[in-house]
Design a protein around this motif. Structure first.
Motif, PDB file in Angstrom:
ATOM      1  N   MET A   1       5.268   1.825   3.435  1.00 57.50           N
ATOM      2  CA  MET A   1       5.851   3.004   4.079  1.00 57.50           C
ATOM      3  C   MET A   1       4.802   4.025   4.510  1.00 57.50           C
ATOM      4  SD  MET A   1       9.323   3.771   1.944  1.00 57.50           S
ATOM      5  CE  MET A   1       8.569   3.806   0.340  1.00 57.50           C
ATOM      6  N   ALA A   2       3.617   3.976   3.925  1.00 55.02           N
ATOM      7  CA  ALA A   2       2.592   4.987   4.188  1.00 55.02           C
ATOM      8  C   ALA A   2       2.301   5.202   5.668  1.00 55.02           C
ATOM      9  CB  ALA A   2       1.320   4.646   3.426  1.00 55.02           C
ATOM     10  N   PRO A   3       2.209   4.144   6.487  1.00 55.71           N
ATOM     11  CA  PRO A   3       1.920   4.386   7.908  1.00 55.71           C
ATOM     12  C   PRO A   3       2.999   5.215   8.613  1.00 55.71           C
ATOM     13  CG  PRO A   3       1.523   2.089   7.368  1.00 55.71           C
ATOM     14  CD  PRO A   3       2.192   2.717   6.178  1.00 55.71           C
ATOM     15  N   HIS A   4       4.190   5.261   8.056  1.00 57.59           N
ATOM     16  CA  HIS A   4       5.275   6.028   8.677  1.00 57.59           C
ATOM     17  C   HIS A   4       5.203   7.509   8.343  1.00 57.59           C
ATOM     18  CE1 HIS A   4       7.130   2.261   9.831  1.00 57.59           C
ATOM     19  NE2 HIS A   4       6.997   1.845   8.585  1.00 57.59           N
ATOM     20  N   TRP A   5       4.423   7.864   7.337  1.00 57.35           N
ATOM     21  CA  TRP A   5       4.314   9.254   6.900  1.00 57.35           C
ATOM     22  C   TRP A   5       3.032   9.843   7.447  1.00 57.35           C
ATOM     23  CZ3 TRP A   5       5.276   7.517   1.245  1.00 57.35           C
ATOM     24  CH2 TRP A   5       6.623   7.191   1.090  1.00 57.35           C
ATOM     25  N   VAL A   6       3.105  10.441   8.589  1.00 55.55           N
ATOM     26  CA  VAL A   6       1.928  11.040   9.207  1.00 55.55           C
ATOM     27  C   VAL A   6       1.889  12.514   8.834  1.00 55.55           C
ATOM     28  CG1 VAL A   6       0.787  11.510  11.390  1.00 55.55           C
ATOM     29  CG2 VAL A   6       2.087   9.406  11.100  1.00 55.55           C
ATOM     30  N   THR A   7       0.763  12.948   8.339  1.00 57.97           N
ATOM     31  CA  THR A   7       0.607  14.360   8.005  1.00 57.97           C
ATOM     32  C   THR A   7      -0.455  14.962   8.911  1.00 57.97           C
ATOM     33  OG1 THR A   7      -1.005  13.826   6.311  1.00 57.97           O
ATOM     34  CG2 THR A   7       1.257  14.074   5.592  1.00 57.97           C
ATOM     35  N   PRO A   8      -0.221  16.153   9.386  1.00 56.23           N
ATOM     36  CA  PRO A   8      -1.223  16.787  10.239  1.00 56.23           C
ATOM     37  C   PRO A   8      -2.468  17.124   9.423  1.00 56.23           C
ATOM     38  CG  PRO A   8       0.544  18.316   9.749  1.00 56.23           C
ATOM     39  CD  PRO A   8       0.951  16.988   9.176  1.00 56.23           C
ATOM     40  N   VAL A   9      -3.605  17.046  10.066  1.00 53.14           N
ATOM     41  CA  VAL A   9      -4.867  17.387   9.410  1.00 53.14           C
ATOM     42  C   VAL A   9      -4.986  18.905   9.392  1.00 53.14           C
ATOM     43  CG1 VAL A   9      -7.371  17.177   9.516  1.00 53.14           C
ATOM     44  CG2 VAL A   9      -5.926  15.248  10.176  1.00 53.14           C
TER      45      VAL A   9
END
Length: 68
Positions: free
Chosen positions: A27-35
């Protein structure tokens, strides 16, 4: 006479750590966090009101990785 509990069924909510880690990795690739930009350094002189118990300070000072 020793009584042993009967094995119970595994419920859907009872996952092993390996299963949970695998699910998280998929699932990690689906959770994008802004830098976020790194916070600006703060001068130790501007930090006020932080109180550390002496026992805690000694514990950290005695830990080679942190200070002593």
């Amino acid at each position: 006479m020793t009584m042993y509990p009967a094995p119970r069924e595994r419920h859907e909510s009872e996952w092993s750590l390996a299963e949970l880690r695998g699910d998280g990795a998929r699932m990690a690739p689906h959770w994008v966090t802004p830098v976020a930009p790194a916070p600006a350094p703060v001068s130790p002189a501007s930090i006020h009101g932080v109180v550390v118990p002496a026992a805690s300070a000694r514990l950290i000072a005695a830990t080679a990785e942190y200070g002593g």
